[in-house]
Write an enzyme that holds these catalytic residues in place. Structure first.
Site, PDB file in Angstrom:
ATOM      1  N   HIS A 129      23.998 -18.156  -8.938  1.00  9.40           N
ATOM      2  CA  HIS A 129      23.567 -18.220  -7.542  1.00  9.40           C
ATOM      3  C   HIS A 129      22.070 -18.423  -7.376  1.00  9.40           C
ATOM      4  CE1 HIS A 129      27.469 -15.825  -6.544  1.00  9.40           C
ATOM      5  NE2 HIS A 129      27.689 -17.126  -6.722  1.00  9.40           N
ATOM      6  N   MET A 158      29.940   1.172 -19.667  1.00 13.38           N
ATOM      7  CA  MET A 158      29.409   0.532 -20.863  1.00 13.38           C
ATOM      8  C   MET A 158      29.531   1.449 -22.072  1.00 13.38           C
ATOM      9  SD  MET A 158      28.245  -2.415 -21.572  1.00 13.38           S
ATOM     10  CE  MET A 158      27.524  -3.261 -22.984  1.00 13.38           C
TER      11      MET A 158
END
Length: 225
Positions: free
Chosen positions: A104, A216
Site C-alpha cells: 500500500h 510470535m
C-alpha cells in the site's frame, strides 16, 4: 533454506504505538476516510489529505520497531524471509528485515501527481505547492481506495515460492491482500496470528488467537520443534 513469507497488517505496528488507520467509527477527526484516502478526496481537499499524511509521517518518527518486527528480522538467520506488508511505515526496515514488499505504499516516499513512476524518499511535510521537476504537485506514495495495487503481482509471485506462510496483525478483510494465502501451494502450512482473527476457510491454516507479541512466541516454539 526454507522460504517463509510473512504477511503483516496494522496489528503489527499498533504494538509499536502506530495509530491504526481508522478509529471505531471509520473516521479521522470527524472526516470519512474516503475524504482523506481517495483520489476524489485529494481533488476536493488536497490540504486536508496532505495534513492527514503529514501527521502520520510525524508520528512515525516517534515510534520504534517492536519485538515482533525484530523477531521476523531474526528469522533470516535460519530461513529465507520475505515480508509482504500492508503497512506504510518503515518499521520492518528499521528492525533489520532485508526483503520487504509494501503493498500500500510508504509514508517516507512521495510521488508526482503527473508521473506515478517519479518516486522519491521524503521524510518531511508535503505542502500544497511542493512540486516535482516538471511542476506537478507532489502527493504521498500511498495506494488510496479505488487505486490499483501495483505490487500485488509481485506479492503473488512471492507466495508461489513460499514453504511457510505467516500472517500477523491483519483482519484479512482488505482486498486484494486477503487473497494472497490462496496463492501458496496446497501443502504449505499457514499460521495466522491475530487477537480477533477473521474466519478463514483454508485446509492448512493454524489460527493463533493472540496478540502479535504473544503469538510470535507460540510460532517460534512451533518452528523450533
Amino acid at each position: 533454506m526454507k522460504h517463509i513469507v510473512v504477511l503483516t497488517g496494522a496489528g503489527m505496528s499498533a504494538e509499536s504505538g502506530v495509530k491504526t488507520f481508522r478509529d471505531h467509527g471509520g473516521l479521522w477527526e470527524g472526516h470519512d476516510v474516503m475524504q482523506v484516502a481517495s483520489p476524489q478526496g485529494f481533488r476536493e481537499n488536497p490540504d486536508l489529505v496532505l495534513e492527514f499524511y503529514n501527521q502520520r509521517r510525524r508520528q512515525l518518527k516517534e515510534v520504534e520497531p517492536n519485538e515482533v518486527h525484530k523477531a521476523i528480522a531474526n528469522l533470516e538467520s535460519k530461513y529465507k524471509v520475505t515480508v509482504v506488508t500492508q503497512n506504510v511505515d518503515d518499521l520492518h526496515e528499521r528492525a533489520g528485515s532485508s526483503n520487504i514488499v509494501h503493498l500500500h505504499g510508504e509514508l517516507f516516499k512521495i510521488r508526482s501527481t503527473g508521473n506515478p513512476k517519479d518516486i522519491s524518499y521524503w521524510t518531511e511535510d508535503i505542502k500544497l505547492g511542493d512540486t516535482c521537476d516538471k511542476g506537478y504537485q507532489l502527493r504521498p506514495h500511498i495506494v488510496w481506495f479505488g487505486e490499483d495495487v501495483p505490487m500485488i503481482e509481485k506479492a503473488v509471485e512471492i507466495c508461489h515460492t513460499a514453504d511457510i506462510l505467516l500472517i500477523i496483525g491483519t483482519s484479512m478483510q482488505v482486498y486484494p491482500a486477503n487473497g494472497l494465502m490462496h496463492y501458496v501451494s496446497s501443502e504449505v502450512p499457514i499460521y495466522y496470528i491475530d487477537p480477533r482473527p477473521a474466519t478463514v476457510n483454508h485446509p492448512n491454516i493454524k489460527v493463533i488467537a493472540k496478540t502479535a507479541t504473544e503469538g510470535m512466541k507460540v510460532l517460534q516454539n512451533i518452528l523450533s520443534s
